[in-house]
Design a protein around this motif. Structure first.
Motif, PDB file in Angstrom:
ATOM      1  N   GLY A   9       0.669  -1.251   0.130  1.00  0.00           N
ATOM      2  CA  GLY A   9       0.053   0.194  -0.009  1.00  0.00           C
ATOM      3  C   GLY A   9       0.810   1.215  -0.114  1.00  0.00           C
ATOM      4  O   GLY A   9       0.539   2.306  -0.505  1.00  0.00           O
ATOM      5  N   GLY A  10       2.100   1.074   0.491  1.00  0.00           N
ATOM      6  CA  GLY A  10       2.909   2.336   0.823  1.00  0.00           C
ATOM      7  C   GLY A  10       3.981   2.343  -0.465  1.00  0.00           C
ATOM      8  O   GLY A  10       4.704   3.396  -0.451  1.00  0.00           O
ATOM      9  N   TYR A  11       4.077   1.395  -1.241  1.00  0.00           N
ATOM     10  CA  TYR A  11       5.238   1.157  -2.155  1.00  0.00           C
ATOM     11  C   TYR A  11       5.200   2.215  -3.250  1.00  0.00           C
ATOM     12  O   TYR A  11       6.175   2.889  -3.400  1.00  0.00           O
ATOM     13  N   PRO A  12       4.147   2.845  -3.886  1.00  0.00           N
ATOM     14  CA  PRO A  12       4.215   4.128  -4.642  1.00  0.00           C
ATOM     15  C   PRO A  12       4.825   5.328  -3.915  1.00  0.00           C
ATOM     16  O   PRO A  12       5.448   5.873  -4.559  1.00  0.00           O
ATOM     17  N   LEU A  13       4.351   5.572  -2.754  1.00  0.00           N
ATOM     18  CA  LEU A  13       4.554   6.615  -2.037  1.00  0.00           C
ATOM     19  C   LEU A  13       6.325   6.642  -1.974  1.00  0.00           C
ATOM     20  O   LEU A  13       7.031   7.256  -1.760  1.00  0.00           O
ATOM     21  N   LYS A  14       6.490   5.420  -1.311  1.00  0.00           N
ATOM     22  CA  LYS A  14       8.016   5.301  -0.822  1.00  0.00           C
ATOM     23  C   LYS A  14       9.008   5.154  -2.041  1.00  0.00           C
ATOM     24  O   LYS A  14       9.752   5.871  -2.004  1.00  0.00           O
ATOM     25  N   MET A 105       4.088   7.537   7.476  1.00  0.00           N
ATOM     26  CA  MET A 105       2.909   8.076   6.822  1.00  0.00           C
ATOM     27  C   MET A 105       2.126   6.826   6.328  1.00  0.00           C
ATOM     28  O   MET A 105       2.447   5.761   6.129  1.00  0.00           O
ATOM     29  N   GLY A 106       0.790   7.616   6.053  1.00  0.00           N
ATOM     30  CA  GLY A 106       0.011   6.689   5.418  1.00  0.00           C
ATOM     31  C   GLY A 106      -0.611   7.032   3.879  1.00  0.00           C
ATOM     32  O   GLY A 106      -0.731   8.196   3.630  1.00  0.00           O
ATOM     33  N   ALA A 107      -0.149   6.255   3.079  1.00  0.00           N
ATOM     34  CA  ALA A 107      -0.123   6.596   1.566  1.00  0.00           C
ATOM     35  C   ALA A 107      -1.609   6.806   1.012  1.00  0.00           C
ATOM     36  O   ALA A 107      -1.817   7.477   0.198  1.00  0.00           O
ATOM     37  N   GLY A 108      -2.586   5.995   2.050  1.00  0.00           N
ATOM     38  CA  GLY A 108      -3.843   6.335   1.707  1.00  0.00           C
ATOM     39  C   GLY A 108      -4.465   7.672   2.246  1.00  0.00           C
ATOM     40  O   GLY A 108      -5.656   8.076   2.278  1.00  0.00           O
ATOM     41  N   ILE A 109      -3.486   8.480   3.086  1.00  0.00           N
ATOM     42  CA  ILE A 109      -4.081   9.598   3.779  1.00  0.00           C
ATOM     43  C   ILE A 109      -3.376  10.757   3.312  1.00  0.00           C
ATOM     44  O   ILE A 109      -4.026  11.755   3.403  1.00  0.00           O
ATOM     45  N   VAL A 110      -1.902  10.704   3.144  1.00  0.00           N
ATOM     46  CA  VAL A 110      -1.335  11.943   2.598  1.00  0.00           C
ATOM     47  C   VAL A 110      -1.196  11.805   1.098  1.00  0.00           C
ATOM     48  O   VAL A 110      -0.701  10.755   0.651  1.00  0.00           O
TER      49      VAL A 110
END
Ligand SMILES: O=C[C@H](O)[C@H](O)[C@H](O)COP(=O)(O)O
Length: 146
Positions: A9-14, A105-110
């Motif tokens: 879930g966080g991969y693209p933002l990472k 951080m939450g990729a679905g949040i920020v």
């Protein structure tokens, strides 16, 4: 050197934050995951946290969909103070007051721009010490109570 990790879930933002920091000349050591294929966040949060706790990396950034699960995982590692932040003020205050050594951080949040702002604030804010040092010491002493 910054330890960075995420689940699917966080991969693209990472990947975005890695590139953002690389453009500033800041290197990340990536502890996975390596795709958006479904995986389990505890192992990735733990790996990044161990790199910070051991001194291999100065800071850690961990990302999942909410930021919650991976921050819990990181905080299970002795010596870690991982703060889940959804805004720059929280990022500033957790550095100034809690001497946080990891950011979640939450990729679905920020969104990406907000995440960049949170990361910049976190990395550029100093611990204030003073009364906060006493509290952080008491916080870490909890690890020895069990
Ligand atoms: O706290 C947990 C994280 O937000 C995970 O990224 C989330 O639970 C993953 O859910 P799913 O498997 O439905 O993508």
């Amino acid at each position: 050197m910054i330890a960075i990790a995420s689940d699917h879930g966080g991969y693209p933002l990472k990947e975005h934050i890695k590139a953002y920091l690389a453009a500033k000349g800041i290197t990340c050591q990536d502890f996975g995951t390596d795709s958006t294929e479904s995986c389990d966040y505890p192992a990735f949060g733990k790996a990044a946290a161990q790199a910070v706790a051991s001194g291999q990396c100065q800071w850690g950034i961990v990302i999942c969909t909410t930021g919650i699960g991976i921050s819990i995982a990181a905080n299970k590692v002795r010596g870690i103070r991982c703060a889940l932040c959804g805004d720059p003020l929280s990022a500033s205050l957790t550095r100034r007051h809690n001497n946080a050594n990891m950011l979640a951080m939450g990729a679905g949040i920020v969104g990406k721009n907000l995440a960049e702002n949170i990361v910049d604030t976190f990395l550029n804010t100093q611990f204030e010490g003073g009364r906060h040092e006493r509290r952080v010491n008491a916080l870490m002493a909890i690890e020895n109570d069990w």
